[in-house]
Scaffold this active site. Sequence first.
Site, short mmCIF file in Angstrom:
data_model
loop_
_atom_site.label_atom_id
_atom_site.label_comp_id
_atom_site.label_asym_id
_atom_site.label_seq_id
_atom_site.Cartn_x
_atom_site.Cartn_y
_atom_site.Cartn_z
N GLU A 31 42.42 43.76 46.09
CA GLU A 31 42.71 42.22 45.95
C GLU A 31 42.91 41.59 47.02
O GLU A 31 43.93 41.20 47.08
CB GLU A 31 42.46 41.97 44.71
CG GLU A 31 42.40 40.80 44.20
CD GLU A 31 43.04 40.35 43.26
OE1 GLU A 31 42.82 39.64 42.13
OE2 GLU A 31 44.45 41.23 42.99
N ASP A 67 45.93 45.83 43.69
CA ASP A 67 45.64 44.83 43.11
C ASP A 67 46.95 43.77 43.68
O ASP A 67 47.75 44.36 44.09
CB ASP A 67 46.14 44.55 40.60
CG ASP A 67 47.00 43.76 40.25
OD1 ASP A 67 45.66 42.51 40.46
OD2 ASP A 67 47.95 42.86 40.48
#
Length: 612
Positions: free
Chosen positions: A353, A324
């Site tokens: 990400e 993330d």
Amino acid sequence: MKKLLYILLLGTTAVFAQLQKVEPPFWWSGMHNPELQVMFYGNNIAQYTPEVSNGVVITGVTKTENPNYIFVTIDTKNIPAGVLTFSFKNSKSKVAFTQQYELKQRRENSAIRESYDSSDMIYLLMPDRFANGNPDNDSATGVTEKANRADSNGRHGGDIQGIIDHLDYLEELGATAVWSTPLCEDNDKAYSYHGYAQSDVYKIDPRYGSNENYKRLSAEMKKRGMKLVMDYVTNHWGAEHWMYKDLPTYNWIHQFPGYSQSNYRMATQFAPNASQIDKRQCVDGWFVRTMPDLNQSNPLVLKYLTQNAIWWIEYADLGGFRVDTYSYNDKEGIAKWTKAITDEYPYFNIAGEVWMNDQAQIAYWQKDSKIGAIQSYNSHLPTVMDFTGMDAIAAAFNENETGWANGMQRMYDNFANDFLYPDINNILVFAENHDTGRLNEIYKGDFDKYRMAMALVATVRGIPQLYYGSEIGMAGDKGKGDGDIRRDFPGGWKGDSNDAFTKKGRTDEQQQFFDYTSKLFTWRKNKEVIHTGKTTQYLPYDNVYVYFRYNDTDTVMVLINDAAESRTLKTDRFAENIKQHTSGTDVITGKKTDISKEITLEPKSALILELN
């Protein structure tokens, strides 16, 4: 770990030393990097001097301004599996207390484990919203927020058992890997279901199950040849994390002092003319107030995060990571973290990400990027996410005509920049995820548009990812909040009126979506020409986009008619790829199509042909 209380008699004074946490809780022998940093946490524990048994060498002891922590680094090289004993001595060199510590035996070939790649289809799900396999843990003790399915932003009760119960469904769909949003404990008072504000990174949230349940999920998936992908968060924890409440050191997190929010401008990480204050505000600023920003430039923090990640890989036998907010981390620190993991597991895939709107800026973050090399930077990150492709998909199939920069020209232009990526087959391709608008909401439930989008996702270069529920036509309006794009999967809860997990329980519309998705991705499973083949694309005319995937033995022709009318194409334009082939087999229907002279396409349709 249970709290241990030791009563130490020093003359007539009773001293209480509470050993509350030992992390990692255990480790393994035979690791590539034999250096292990064990954190001991307890009341005034730093007053003691550690020693360890079995001839193990302590190579470093770190104490911080907080006396409740002590970090002990040991060398485990050539130390067999077994139990070590840490002894803690007081100022008079007497043993005050001891703590056993296990080095476990690794799984055979653990270091060279397989991971996900372009041969896989990754199914992204939010466990709280997927299926409730064990209603007894919906409102577990020890955590604050209780289940309330009526609240779109609350806990709904989905769990690990619910995933295990529906592995047959995922297998039928054509999924070969599962990426679940975080499952570690998130003890926020509200909105805790998403899991990105973790409060204990060594513990599965009890509302999802237990560490053992998570390990069992991985084992059940491996039996089916599937891979479990953990959503790992390096950038931040939650404000309820036990360490945040008693920080090991002031700079364990980024302080301004205290809270300051990120400006979210990731280009400041590499912009040659960026101001230092803007760069700091992006990287060191907190994602939101409830998520303290971790300082990866602190060696203690970086080591803690690295070992935690490796611990989960070994413990749960994982098949990959998705990380993330990768590009919000200290970029030197996250590169060291990534390299440490891939040094330990050479074939382990990690998708970061990097949510940016420019291919060059995304490519900067992929391993061995020539763009990053301009600044002598290498993230060591194997996979980045094709966010520009996602944006193009969301817009293109709602446009009936091709212009200089709209319609199917959007897709052509996106793939025209593939040369920027050092490893184009290792890029995650998707039309939506848990943070974006729902595809079927954007398309207003139009099956033809969905079919074109999935045909593209399944056949272009890279690793396809599908967001849960899209395969049955699920929608959700992001304008109504994240809870609406993260609806419950119908049939995941006892008493649901619609059970979309079974053919019998699906509506006709849900079955139409499922059949197409299942046929498409099941076909893709064994098609090396799609996994690693080369690509030739042709400029779109009249909003019809044609491209080929090919290798030395196979050729696949993909035709997407995004126009609102039927189109007939002369095939001589594609001779360089069609070559001697005169027909193709539709991978969905099995019907043969004559391609010797022309092909007629229905409005808003996709045709995938294996050339004969």
